[in-house]
Structure formats: C-alpha cells, structure tokens
Design an enzyme around this catalytic site. Sequence first.
Site, mmCIF file in Angstrom:
data_model
loop_
_atom_site.group_PDB
_atom_site.id
_atom_site.type_symbol
_atom_site.label_atom_id
_atom_site.label_comp_id
_atom_site.label_asym_id
_atom_site.label_seq_id
_atom_site.Cartn_x
_atom_site.Cartn_y
_atom_site.Cartn_z
ATOM 1 N N TYR A 141 -31.696 43.356 22.629
ATOM 2 C CA TYR A 141 -32.720 44.213 23.228
ATOM 3 C C TYR A 141 -34.100 43.564 23.208
ATOM 4 C CZ TYR A 141 -30.192 48.654 23.801
ATOM 5 O OH TYR A 141 -29.369 49.650 24.218
ATOM 6 N N LYS A 192 -19.066 41.161 15.770
ATOM 7 C CA LYS A 192 -18.131 40.412 16.615
ATOM 8 C C LYS A 192 -18.109 38.990 16.065
ATOM 9 C CE LYS A 192 -15.407 40.028 20.225
ATOM 10 N NZ LYS A 192 -14.083 40.694 20.323
ATOM 11 N N ASP A 224 -14.849 45.667 19.128
ATOM 12 C CA ASP A 224 -13.835 46.157 20.080
ATOM 13 C C ASP A 224 -12.801 47.010 19.352
ATOM 14 O OD1 ASP A 224 -13.048 43.820 18.756
ATOM 15 O OD2 ASP A 224 -11.959 42.985 20.467
ATOM 16 N N ASP A 248 -25.717 51.115 20.194
ATOM 17 C CA ASP A 248 -25.993 51.901 21.406
ATOM 18 C C ASP A 248 -24.682 52.406 21.992
ATOM 19 O OD1 ASP A 248 -27.454 52.909 23.643
ATOM 20 O OD2 ASP A 248 -26.794 51.164 24.796
ATOM 21 N N ASP A 252 -22.751 56.460 21.635
ATOM 22 C CA ASP A 252 -22.367 57.309 22.778
ATOM 23 C C ASP A 252 -20.900 57.713 22.651
ATOM 24 O OD1 ASP A 252 -24.876 57.082 24.025
ATOM 25 O OD2 ASP A 252 -23.977 56.838 26.016
#
Length: 360
Positions: A141, A192, A224, A248, A252
């Site tokens: 970001y 990751k 993942d 982020d 959600d």
Amino acid sequence: MSKQILILPGDGIGPEIVDEAVKILACLRDDYGLDIDMHEALVGGAAIDATGGPLPEATLELAREADAILLGAVGGPKWEPLPYAVRPERGLLGLRGGLGLFANLRPAILYPQLAAASSLRPEIVAGLDIVIVRELTGDIYFGKPRGVHINEDGQRVGVNTMVYTEAEIRRICRVAFDIARKRNKSLCSVDKANVLESTELWREVATEVGAEYPDVALSHMYVDNCAMQLVRNPKQFDVIVTGNIFGDILSDEASMLTGSIGMLPSASLDEHGKGMYEPIHGSAPDIAGKGVANPLATILSVAMMLRYSFGDEDNARRIEQAVTRVLDRGLRTADIMSAGMRQVGTSEMGDAVLAALGQE
Ligand code: IPM
Ligand code: MG
C-alpha cells in the site's frame, strides 16, 4: 478536559451511518457522563468537491489534535476517473499514514441472532469470534517505487512494492500477541513465505517475537490456505496477524462469515492508543441516500473507540448490549434480513439502538 472527537462522514452511505453513530455519542454525552466534544471535517470525495483534494490540511490538522476519529466511508464512481494520487481513498490512506495508525483491529463476531444471514451453514459459524490484526501503514500500500511508467520497449509497466522492515513487523506482532494473550492465547501469523521474501522476513520476525510470549501458541499459515480455511473451518482461528494487503482481503472474507459486512467495526491505532474508528465496509454508492444502509458497524465502531481510546468499558458495553437487544427484538436492516424478522431503515435502526441504551 473533554475528549475531542473528529467526525469524518465521507462519501456514499458514510454521512447516513455516521449520523446514527453521532446520535449515540450525543446520548452518552448527555445522559451517561461521556465527556466529549465533537467536531466535523471533510475527507474523501466530499473534500475533493469542496477543496480539490481528498485530505485537506485543515482535516489532517484536526485529526492530529483529536483524541479519536470516527470515519464513515470514502469513495464512489464519481471520483474514479481521477488520478490515483488525488482519489478519495488517498484521503483515508493519508490519515492512516500521516497519523501512524499502524495497528488495525478487525473483530469478526457472529451474533447468534444472525446465524441465518451467514452464507455458511450455522454449525460452521455458530460462536465465531475472531480478531484480525492487520498492519496498516506499510506493505504494498505504501511501498516505493510505485506507479505506471513506460519501459524501454515502449510498454506501460505498473509497479508496486511489497516491503516491510523488521521494526514494522515486530510492533504489529506485539500488538497481536498482547491481544492473543488476553483471549485464547493462540495466534496465527499469515504470510506467503513460500514465495515472497518480504513475508519470509515476516515469518522470521513473528517467530522471534513469539519467544517473548511463551504462553501464546503461535502458528503460521500461507495466505491462500488461510483464505480457504476461513470458509472451511473458521472456528480454528482466534487471533490472526498479517500484513496490509492480506489483511484487507482476509477481513472482507471473514466479515461475510458473520452474515454481513455491515456489522463489522474496526479500530486503527497508533503507538499511544490514539485511534481512528470506522466500519470495515465501503461507501456503498449503490444504496447511498436511500436510508437503507446498516449503521451497526459504525455504531459498534464507537464502542471500540470508547474501549480502546478512552478506556470507558462501561459505555462500550452499553452500546454493544443495546445492539444485541435490538437484534434480539428482530429488527434487521436489508443486508441482515431473514424470514420472520422486521426490516427497518438506517435511522430506525439507529433510533432503536438509542432507545435500547438505557434498558437493562
Ligand atoms: C479497507 C478498505 C480500504 C483499504 C480502501 C477503501 C482504501 O478496503 O479499509 O479495508 O484497502 O484498506
Ligand atoms: Mg478493504
């Protein structure tokens, strides 16, 4: 001295939902001894329209002076054609970065009354109570270089940079371990590390910090797999800590386990507990101005403000219990509606919570 609260309604449904939260704050001020002053300022598209930029200097200044900030939402199709550097979202990111709000707490709690609103089977989500701790001022970001340029072959190339210093990783991990310690003493760090060096470092540093918290069980998971596990068996998680972009996306996803993204509050804290509080959902331009948006995530964000920035556990609980009571009585906004319940609009929901504040 009174605590100063900066109110930033923003765009889309932001002003409607923030109005309801302000009603609650005013009631706590007038009837329950909450010593606050409220100020309002512009951010996002509303600020672009009025001043030409998404984060006017005056707003940033007020935000710096405030003890806590309540934000609705920013963004909308009207401002999408603008260059990235001046879009509404930059206002939000400017506040997060400018105020050093690095620790984003996103609880995902399933209210038993809403089990039917989840897209997962009730037995998978019943009793769900997770906190996602998302790093908020680093990662892809904010990393540089960024932008779109033309390369030597004349092709446009888009670049963003995923970057974390060990100090950034360490401080967010400490926040997460402290939270885990007060809950079920289990923390899952998400990365990751099989592909990305920056998150390989994340895993190393999380493990180092873990040595300071021998009472907390630390596990690691690839992002993942975590996305998959969240829908397969979400109750295996208690506290999750992760970087900005993974947080982020996963927050959600976690929100939908609880029935609606319209229920989830968040806190973004700096080193000293100063915070910005906002629902995790966006500005929902498709339903803006219709009076149907769910104000509960914003109202619950006020509860987080009272708890984390003001240490006012009594009034925080008062709000949370009022929300529970209203759900018990069967009131539902459209996003959490199910058979046999009574559908209400934004201000009716806010008024119902207000009325429930004083009930035992
Ligand atoms: C969030 C939002 C923001 C983010 C957007 C609006 C910039 O999606 O708070 O999760 O990506 O962080
Ligand atoms: Mg998001």
